[in-house]
Design a protein around this motif. Structure first.
Motif, PDB file in Angstrom:
ATOM      1  N   LEU A 530       0.645  -1.059   0.354  1.00  0.00           N
ATOM      2  CA  LEU A 530      -0.273  -0.031   0.057  1.00  0.00           C
ATOM      3  C   LEU A 530       1.031   1.435  -0.005  1.00  0.00           C
ATOM      4  CD1 LEU A 530      -2.989  -0.891   2.708  1.00  0.00           C
ATOM      5  CD2 LEU A 530      -3.362  -0.341   0.133  1.00  0.00           C
ATOM      6  N   THR A 531       2.109   1.176   0.644  1.00  0.00           N
ATOM      7  CA  THR A 531       2.827   2.758   0.642  1.00  0.00           C
ATOM      8  C   THR A 531       4.103   2.548  -0.359  1.00  0.00           C
ATOM      9  OG1 THR A 531       4.727   1.311   2.161  1.00  0.00           O
ATOM     10  CG2 THR A 531       3.131   3.229   3.014  1.00  0.00           C
ATOM     11  N   ASP A 532       3.889   1.272  -1.268  1.00  0.00           N
ATOM     12  CA  ASP A 532       4.962   1.175  -2.627  1.00  0.00           C
ATOM     13  C   ASP A 532       4.026   1.963  -3.485  1.00  0.00           C
ATOM     14  OD1 ASP A 532       6.571  -0.380  -4.579  1.00  0.00           O
ATOM     15  OD2 ASP A 532       5.744   0.094  -5.208  1.00  0.00           O
ATOM     16  N   LYS A 533       5.154   2.805  -4.188  1.00  0.00           N
ATOM     17  CA  LYS A 533       4.882   4.208  -5.072  1.00  0.00           C
ATOM     18  C   LYS A 533       3.758   3.445  -6.688  1.00  0.00           C
ATOM     19  CE  LYS A 533       6.831   8.434  -8.437  1.00  0.00           C
ATOM     20  NZ  LYS A 533       7.877   8.955  -8.429  1.00  0.00           N
ATOM     21  N   GLU A 534       4.247   2.443  -6.849  1.00  0.00           N
ATOM     22  CA  GLU A 534       4.136   1.979  -7.487  1.00  0.00           C
ATOM     23  C   GLU A 534       2.741   0.462  -7.782  1.00  0.00           C
ATOM     24  OE1 GLU A 534       4.607   2.929 -10.490  1.00  0.00           O
ATOM     25  OE2 GLU A 534       6.696   4.044 -10.666  1.00  0.00           O
ATOM     26  N   ARG A 537      -1.146   2.789  -6.505  1.00  0.00           N
ATOM     27  CA  ARG A 537      -2.395   3.175  -7.093  1.00  0.00           C
ATOM     28  C   ARG A 537      -3.108   1.572  -8.313  1.00  0.00           C
ATOM     29  NH1 ARG A 537       1.549   6.858 -11.959  1.00  0.00           N
ATOM     30  NH2 ARG A 537       2.658   4.939 -11.105  1.00  0.00           N
ATOM     31  N   LEU A 538      -2.528   0.703  -7.986  1.00  0.00           N
ATOM     32  CA  LEU A 538      -3.056  -0.642  -8.460  1.00  0.00           C
ATOM     33  C   LEU A 538      -3.765  -1.028  -7.664  1.00  0.00           C
ATOM     34  CD1 LEU A 538      -0.195  -1.672 -10.143  1.00  0.00           C
ATOM     35  CD2 LEU A 538      -1.733  -0.069 -11.768  1.00  0.00           C
ATOM     36  N   CYS A 539      -4.265  -0.589  -6.149  1.00  0.00           N
ATOM     37  CA  CYS A 539      -5.150  -1.434  -5.586  1.00  0.00           C
ATOM     38  C   CYS A 539      -5.496  -0.791  -4.540  1.00  0.00           C
ATOM     39  CB  CYS A 539      -3.546  -2.140  -4.866  1.00  0.00           C
ATOM     40  SG  CYS A 539      -2.660  -2.655  -3.731  1.00  0.00           S
ATOM     41  N   LEU A 540      -6.497  -1.349  -3.646  1.00  0.00           N
ATOM     42  CA  LEU A 540      -7.338  -0.672  -2.585  1.00  0.00           C
ATOM     43  C   LEU A 540      -7.339  -1.787  -1.549  1.00  0.00           C
ATOM     44  CD1 LEU A 540      -9.737   0.867  -4.981  1.00  0.00           C
ATOM     45  CD2 LEU A 540      -8.234   1.844  -3.747  1.00  0.00           C
ATOM     46  N   PRO A 541      -6.843  -0.872   0.142  1.00  0.00           N
ATOM     47  CA  PRO A 541      -7.477  -1.448   1.152  1.00  0.00           C
ATOM     48  C   PRO A 541      -8.798  -2.191   1.141  1.00  0.00           C
ATOM     49  CG  PRO A 541      -6.920   0.759   2.071  1.00  0.00           C
ATOM     50  CD  PRO A 541      -7.377   0.378   0.488  1.00  0.00           C
ATOM     51  N   ALA A 555      -2.261  -7.709 -14.352  1.00  0.00           N
ATOM     52  CA  ALA A 555      -1.366  -8.585 -14.139  1.00  0.00           C
ATOM     53  C   ALA A 555       0.608  -7.617 -14.584  1.00  0.00           C
ATOM     54  CB  ALA A 555      -1.102  -8.598 -16.312  1.00  0.00           C
ATOM     55  N   LEU A 556      -0.439  -5.987 -14.175  1.00  0.00           N
ATOM     56  CA  LEU A 556       0.865  -5.087 -14.322  1.00  0.00           C
ATOM     57  C   LEU A 556       1.318  -5.778 -12.058  1.00  0.00           C
ATOM     58  CD1 LEU A 556       2.706  -2.548 -14.848  1.00  0.00           C
ATOM     59  CD2 LEU A 556       0.267  -1.405 -14.218  1.00  0.00           C
ATOM     60  N   THR A 563       9.186  -8.204  -8.190  1.00  0.00           N
ATOM     61  CA  THR A 563      10.353  -6.951  -8.167  1.00  0.00           C
ATOM     62  C   THR A 563      10.289  -7.314  -7.238  1.00  0.00           C
ATOM     63  OG1 THR A 563       9.188  -4.909  -7.680  1.00  0.00           O
ATOM     64  CG2 THR A 563       9.486  -6.157 -10.633  1.00  0.00           C
ATOM     65  N   LEU A 564       9.648  -7.602  -6.774  1.00  0.00           N
ATOM     66  CA  LEU A 564       9.879  -7.576  -4.531  1.00  0.00           C
ATOM     67  C   LEU A 564      10.148  -8.730  -4.340  1.00  0.00           C
ATOM     68  CD1 LEU A 564       6.602  -5.029  -3.146  1.00  0.00           C
ATOM     69  CD2 LEU A 564       9.574  -4.458  -4.029  1.00  0.00           C
ATOM     70  N   GLY A 565      10.196  -9.971  -5.481  1.00  0.00           N
ATOM     71  CA  GLY A 565      10.665 -11.401  -4.477  1.00  0.00           C
ATOM     72  C   GLY A 565       8.932 -12.067  -4.224  1.00  0.00           C
ATOM     73  N   ILE A 566       8.292 -11.394  -4.373  1.00  0.00           N
ATOM     74  CA  ILE A 566       6.934 -11.955  -3.531  1.00  0.00           C
ATOM     75  C   ILE A 566       6.280 -12.441  -5.614  1.00  0.00           C
ATOM     76  CG2 ILE A 566       4.959 -11.953  -2.380  1.00  0.00           C
ATOM     77  CD1 ILE A 566       6.494  -9.370  -0.714  1.00  0.00           C
ATOM     78  N   ILE A 567       5.421 -13.365  -4.828  1.00  0.00           N
ATOM     79  CA  ILE A 567       4.636 -14.143  -5.845  1.00  0.00           C
ATOM     80  C   ILE A 567       3.268 -14.323  -5.403  1.00  0.00           C
ATOM     81  CG2 ILE A 567       6.379 -14.418  -8.091  1.00  0.00           C
ATOM     82  CD1 ILE A 567       5.102 -17.744  -6.407  1.00  0.00           C
TER      83      ILE A 567
END
Length: 569
Positions: A530-534, A537-541, A555-556, A563-567
């Motif tokens: 939620l605090t990540d800049k990119e 903007r793609l999700c909501l709590p 997909a984005l 990139t954070l090492g999480i799938i």
């Protein structure tokens, strides 16, 4: 007057090539004296006398004989056609001579092997008046208390709407092989028919409920999908836009459909499917003939089916029912063969009755006057094996028809059906009032039922609830507004405009933007996302442990997450 066999160019050739000396002497004695005796000279003398004294010779003929000549000269290319002639005049010209051997009636001077020679035709065209054109004799409606009268146009449009709606809701189950509705579906259709089926007797099979699923398929408004019917594009359009146009589409395509031979329902007549299905002619060859006769009817006038049938034969607008008459029979193929009888009333007339009643009246083209079919047309009961049958067809009871406005439109005799005068509808506050004559067209009344509540005959009340229900069913406020303006030629008043504004507000306050993906997250990871800049903007709590990915961003979001090492598990 026998069938013409030689293509003689002149009267003299025809006389010399066809008749014997005694026959020529008989003809000559009726038109001249001092006749030669040799055959060739007799033929030449008779021909010469005919062209010289044609007015005198024609005066010897009675009125019926003159009618025969007139019909042959002007309508039948010189041939005599006994069946059309009898249908028009209810009699045949006298051709029997009272003389002895070789005696010839004077009619055989003109019709030689059934045809008038060309040179004689040219003379007769100048001497004989053109026959009166055939006309249809209309009549008043039969006031017999046993008769039932049905005006069919409005009910047919309502029924088309009901059937298309049932198809849309996957309620019409049919046989994938024959296209016929199942017994349970036929019963269900009967319950939905406007004004009910033609007969409500339990011992008689349904007429309209049987025909409708076939008409939808043959008319291209529905197609088989597994065991059910589904709407085609044309069917969807008819349901939404124009029911009368839908009926016109059905009728035009029905003319060429091979989904059923309407006559197959005459199950009393056996052998129809022998010879590998070639016993009967194709109905594709019969229907255009009847449709052509229907275009000759004057809309709005009652006529008996017997008169329509007589007119058909008189005008030679007929059709063949079989390729092999001798394969059809009643009861037993050895004793009940149909070709022992005159088959016109058994085959052609019955087909006409079924076509007009079960299909034409079901689609609302003709209004009908009919009675119970038992013994309504007992003409077949003298046939071997049929004496115990009460009727040949359920449609035997049809007695009179009337081409109505819908029929005239469908057949191309008029350009529109029930066009609404703008003065027929008025806006009273939030009510729409019908002030025209009769009843509104099905298209208008059905649409008004979608957008408003009918409070009494001819009055619909528009409310916020009715508008929201219409929007929920797929209508738009723009289309509703345009419809009301079109039928009333008035702009909605203030109260109606307020209802539209409220409906717009209520229908746009909460909008469905599509499906979103719900993710469950560990607390620290959820906070990081939620605090990540990119990714922020793609999700909501959603609550304390979940995230919702915005539509079409899945997909984005997954790529950034990797990139954070999480799938996503």
């Amino acid at each position: 007057m026998a069938r013409f066999q030689e293509d003689y160019k002149t009267l003299e050739q025809a006389l010399n090539g066809t008749y014997m000396v005694d026959q020529l002497k008989s003809l000559a004695s009726q038109i001249s004296k001092n006749n030669p005796t040799r055959k060739a000279e007799l033929a030449a003398h008779i021909a010469s006398t005919v062209f010289k004294d044609i007015d005198t010779i024609l005066a010897y003929l009675d009125p019926m004989a003159m009618n025969a000549l007139a019909e042959a000269v002007y309508n039948w290319s010189g041939c005599f056609k006994s069946k059309p002639f009898f249908a028009k005049y209810s009699a045949l010209p006298q051709t029997e001579s009272k003389g002895g051997r070789g005696s010839m009636h004077l009619m055989y001077l003109f019709f030689i092997n059934g045809k008038i020679p060309p040179d004689l035709m040219a003379i007769l065209e100048k001497k004989i008046k053109r026959p009166a054109p055939e006309k249809i004799d209309y009549e008043d409606l039969d006031d017999d208390p046993e008769m039932t009268v049905r005006e069919t146009a409005h009910a047919a449009c309502m029924n088309l709407n009901a059937l298309l709606t049932m198809v849309k809701e996957n309620q019409i189950r049919v046989s994938p092989k024959t296209g016929r509705a199942t017994a349970a579906t036929v019963k269900k259709i009967s319950a939905h028919l406007c004004e009910g089926d033609f007969y409500d007797a339990e011992d008689l099979d349904p007429i309209q409920a049987f025909a409708w699923p076939l008409l939808l398929q043959g008319g291209g408004l529905a197609a088989i999908d597994g065991n059910f019917l589904k709407l085609t594009r044309a069917g969807t359009l008819a349901l939404k836009k124009d029911l009368a146009k839908g009926i016109q589409t059905i009728w035009k395509k029905w003319e060429k459909t091979k989904i059923i031979d309407e006559f197959s329902q005459v199950t009393v007549i056996k052998g129809q499917r022998s010879a590998k299905g070639r016993t009967m002619t194709s109905p594709v060859r019969r229907r255009p003939v009847i449709n052509g006769v229907l275009t000759c009817l004057e809309p709005g006038r009652w006529v008996s089916v017997d008169e329509v049938e007589r007119f058909m034969r008189s005008e030679s607008q007929t059709f063949e029912m079989t390729n092999y008459d001798w394969k059809l029979y009643f009861g037993d193929p050895h004793y009940g063969l149909l070709d022992y009888n005159d088959t016109w009333s058994l085959l052609q007339l019955r087909y006409l009755l079924i076509y007009l009643f079960q299909y034409g009246a079901t689609l609302g083209l003709v209004d009908v006057s009919y009675k119970y079919p038992d013994n309504a047309r007992p003409d077949f009961q003298s046939c071997w094996g049929a004496d115990d049958e009460p009727f040949l067809s359920l449609c035997d009871g049809l007695m009179q028809i009337r081409l109505n406005d819908l029929g005239a439109y469908v057949l191309g005799l008029s350009t529109d059906y029930n066009a609404v005068d703008p003065r027929d509808f008025e806006i009273h506050d939030t009510d729409i009032l019908y002030t025209g004559k009769g009843i509104p067209t099905p298209d208008h009344s059905l649409y008004l039922d979608k957008i408003a509540d009918q409070t009494e005959a001819g009055r619909w009340q528009v409310s916020l609830v009715s508008l929201l229900n219409a929007l929920k069913a797929g209508e738009t406020l723009k289309d509703i507004n345009a419809f009301i303006t079109q039928i009333t030629q008035e702009k909605p008043g203030k109260n109606l405009e307020k209802l539209f504004e409220k409906a717009e507000e209520r229908s746009s306050a909460v909008v469905d933007r599509g499906k979103a993906t719900l993710l469950e997250c560990h607390g620290d990871i959820r906070k990081q996302i939620l605090t990540d800049k990119e990714m922020g903007r793609l999700c909501l709590p959603a609550g304390d442990r979940h995230l919702v990915i915005l539509p079409e961003k899945e997909a984005l979001f997954a790529r950034y997450l990797e990139t954070l090492g999480i799938i996503i598990g």
